[in-house]
Design an enzyme around this catalytic site. Structure first.
Site, PDB file in Angstrom:
ATOM      1  CD  GLU A   1       0.626  -2.755 -45.395  1.00 42.33           C
ATOM      2  OE1 GLU A   1       0.716  -3.645 -46.260  1.00 42.33           O
ATOM      3  OE2 GLU A   1       1.374  -1.768 -45.374  1.00 42.33           O
ATOM      4  CG  ASP A   2       1.790  -6.954 -48.048  1.00 43.02           C
ATOM      5  OD1 ASP A   2       1.783  -5.900 -47.375  1.00 43.02           O
ATOM      6  OD2 ASP A   2       2.687  -7.216 -48.864  1.00 43.02           O
TER       7      ASP A   2
ATOM      8  CG  ASP B   1       9.647  -7.135 -41.350  1.00 44.59           C
ATOM      9  OD1 ASP B   1       9.959  -7.562 -40.230  1.00 44.59           O
ATOM     10  OD2 ASP B   1      10.354  -7.330 -42.351  1.00 44.59           O
TER      11      ASP B   1
ATOM     12  CE  LYS C   1       8.442 -11.887 -42.170  1.00 40.72           C
ATOM     13  NZ  LYS C   1       9.608 -11.094 -42.454  1.00 40.72           N
TER      14      LYS C   1
ATOM     15  CG  PHE D   1      13.306 -12.902 -47.759  1.00 28.40           C
ATOM     16  CD1 PHE D   1      12.199 -12.683 -48.587  1.00 28.40           C
ATOM     17  CD2 PHE D   1      14.368 -12.022 -47.838  1.00 28.40           C
ATOM     18  CE1 PHE D   1      12.151 -11.625 -49.464  1.00 28.40           C
ATOM     19  CE2 PHE D   1      14.338 -10.947 -48.730  1.00 28.40           C
ATOM     20  CZ  PHE D   1      13.223 -10.754 -49.537  1.00 28.40           C
TER      21      PHE D   1
ATOM     22  CG  ASP E   1       8.342  -7.504 -53.554  1.00 28.95           C
ATOM     23  OD1 ASP E   1       7.948  -7.152 -52.431  1.00 28.95           O
ATOM     24  OD2 ASP E   1       9.275  -6.931 -54.164  1.00 28.95           O
TER      25      ASP E   1
ATOM     26  NE  ARG F   1       4.820  -6.718 -55.802  1.00 24.93           N
ATOM     27  CZ  ARG F   1       5.193  -6.037 -54.723  1.00 24.93           C
ATOM     28  NH1 ARG F   1       4.650  -6.305 -53.563  1.00 24.93           N
ATOM     29  NH2 ARG F   1       6.093  -5.079 -54.786  1.00 24.93           N
TER      30      ARG F   1
HETATM   31  C1  PRP Z   1       5.713  -3.768 -47.075  1.00 19.49           C
HETATM   32  C2  PRP Z   1       4.322  -3.869 -46.473  1.00 19.49           C
HETATM   33  C3  PRP Z   1       4.272  -2.692 -45.534  1.00 19.49           C
HETATM   34  C4  PRP Z   1       5.710  -2.550 -45.096  1.00 19.49           C
HETATM   35  C5  PRP Z   1       5.876  -3.170 -43.750  1.00 19.49           C
HETATM   36  O1  PRP Z   1       5.675  -2.891 -48.154  1.00 19.49           O
HETATM   37  O2  PRP Z   1       3.305  -3.836 -47.435  1.00 19.49           O
HETATM   38  O3  PRP Z   1       3.793  -1.526 -46.166  1.00 19.49           O
HETATM   39  O4  PRP Z   1       6.539  -3.235 -46.037  1.00 19.49           O
HETATM   40  O5  PRP Z   1       7.209  -3.077 -43.324  1.00 19.49           O
HETATM   41  P1  PRP Z   1       7.573  -2.498 -41.881  1.00 19.49           P
HETATM   42  O6  PRP Z   1       6.598  -3.049 -40.887  1.00 19.49           O
HETATM   43  O7  PRP Z   1       8.973  -3.012 -41.637  1.00 19.49           O
HETATM   44  O8  PRP Z   1       7.527  -1.005 -41.942  1.00 19.49           O
HETATM   45  P2  PRP Z   1       6.912  -2.697 -49.129  1.00 19.49           P
HETATM   46  O9  PRP Z   1       7.689  -1.486 -48.684  1.00 19.49           O
HETATM   47  O10 PRP Z   1       7.665  -3.984 -49.251  1.00 19.49           O
HETATM   48  O11 PRP Z   1       6.201  -2.304 -50.479  1.00 19.49           O
HETATM   49  P3  PRP Z   1       5.248  -3.210 -51.427  1.00 19.49           P
HETATM   50  O12 PRP Z   1       3.934  -3.399 -50.691  1.00 19.49           O
HETATM   51  O13 PRP Z   1       5.076  -2.385 -52.658  1.00 19.49           O
HETATM   52  O14 PRP Z   1       5.962  -4.516 -51.672  1.00 19.49           O
END
Ligand code: PRP
Length: 178
Positions: free
Chosen positions: A98-99, A102, A130, A151, A158, A164
C-alpha cells in the site's frame, strides 16, 4: 507543481533508502517461501514498482482495485472491489503493498476479505502510516514512514488525481483545499 506544495516531508533519497531496508527484511522473512505481492491500485503503483525491484526474492505480483463508500475523502470501512485478483491465493503467502494507511478501515476490510480465501499468510507493507491507523486493530508488518495527520501528496498519493507522480512525499498547501 506551482504553489500546490507546502513542504517536502520525505525526500526521494529517504524513500529509496527505506525501500532497501524493507526489501532486505522481506527477503529475510520470506526466504525459501512462496511470496505474492498484492498492490492496491492506484496509489501503490510507485511503491510496488520500486520495492519489488529492491527484492531479491522471486516473487509474483497481482493487483486489486477497491473503493471505499464514504463521504468526501473519508473512508467508511465499507469497501467495494473494482478489480479483483487474477490469482487464486489459497495456500499462498500474500503481502499487501500500500501507499498509505490512514483510518485503517480499507486495510482491515481487505485483510479480512483475503484471509477468507484460504491463504497461507497475509501481511501488510505500507510506505506511509498515519496516526489514526494506530487506533485500529490492524497489524502492519512493514512500515516505511509514520507521518503526521496532514494532507500528503506525491509518490502515488493524489489530490484530485494529481501529484501522484512527484518522486517525493510532501504536504499540500492548505489554500488548495480550504
Ligand atoms: C488510499 C490508500 C488506501 C486507502 C487508505 O486509497 O491507497 O487504499 O486510501 O485509507 P484508509 O486507511 O482511511 O481506509 P484511495 O481510496 O485514496 O485510492 P487511490 O489509491 O486510487 O488513490
Amino acid at each position: 507543481m506551482g504553489d500546490a506544495l507546502e513542504k517536502v516531508l520525505v525526500t526521494e533519497e529517504q524513500i529509496r533508502t527505506r525501500h532497501r531496508e524493507m526489501a532486505a527484511e522481506i527477503d529475510a522473512d520470506y526466504a525459501g517461501r512462496d511470496l505474492l505481492l498484492v498492490g492496491v491500485l492506484k496509489g501503490a503503483v510507485m511503491v510496488m514498482a520500486d520495492l519489488a525491484r529492491e527484492l531479491h526474492h522471486p516473487c509474483a505480483m497481482d493487483w486489486m482495485a477497491v473503493s471505499s463508500y464514504g463521504a468526501g475523502t473519508n473512508s467508511s470501512g465499507v469497501v467495494r472491489i473494482l478489480k479483483d485478483l487474477d490469482t487464486d491465493i489459497q495456500n499462498r503467502n500474500v503481502l499487501i503493498v500500500e501507499d498509505v494507511i490512514d483510518s485503517g478501515l480499507t486495510l482491515s476490510w481487505l485483510v479480512g476479505n483475503l484471509r477468507s480465501r484460504g491463504p497461507a499468510s497475509v501481511e501488510i507493507c505500507t510506505m506511509v502510516r498515519k496516526p489514526l491507523a494506530l487506533d485500529v486493530d490492524l497489524e502492519v508488518r512493514y512500515v516505511g514512514f509514520d507521518l503526521p495527520n496532514e494532507f500528503i501528496i506525491g509518490y502515488g498519493l493524489d489530490y484530485a488525481e494529481k501529484y501522484r507522480n512527484l518522486p517525493f512525499i510532501g504536504t499540500l498547501a492548505p489554500h488548495m483545499y480550504s
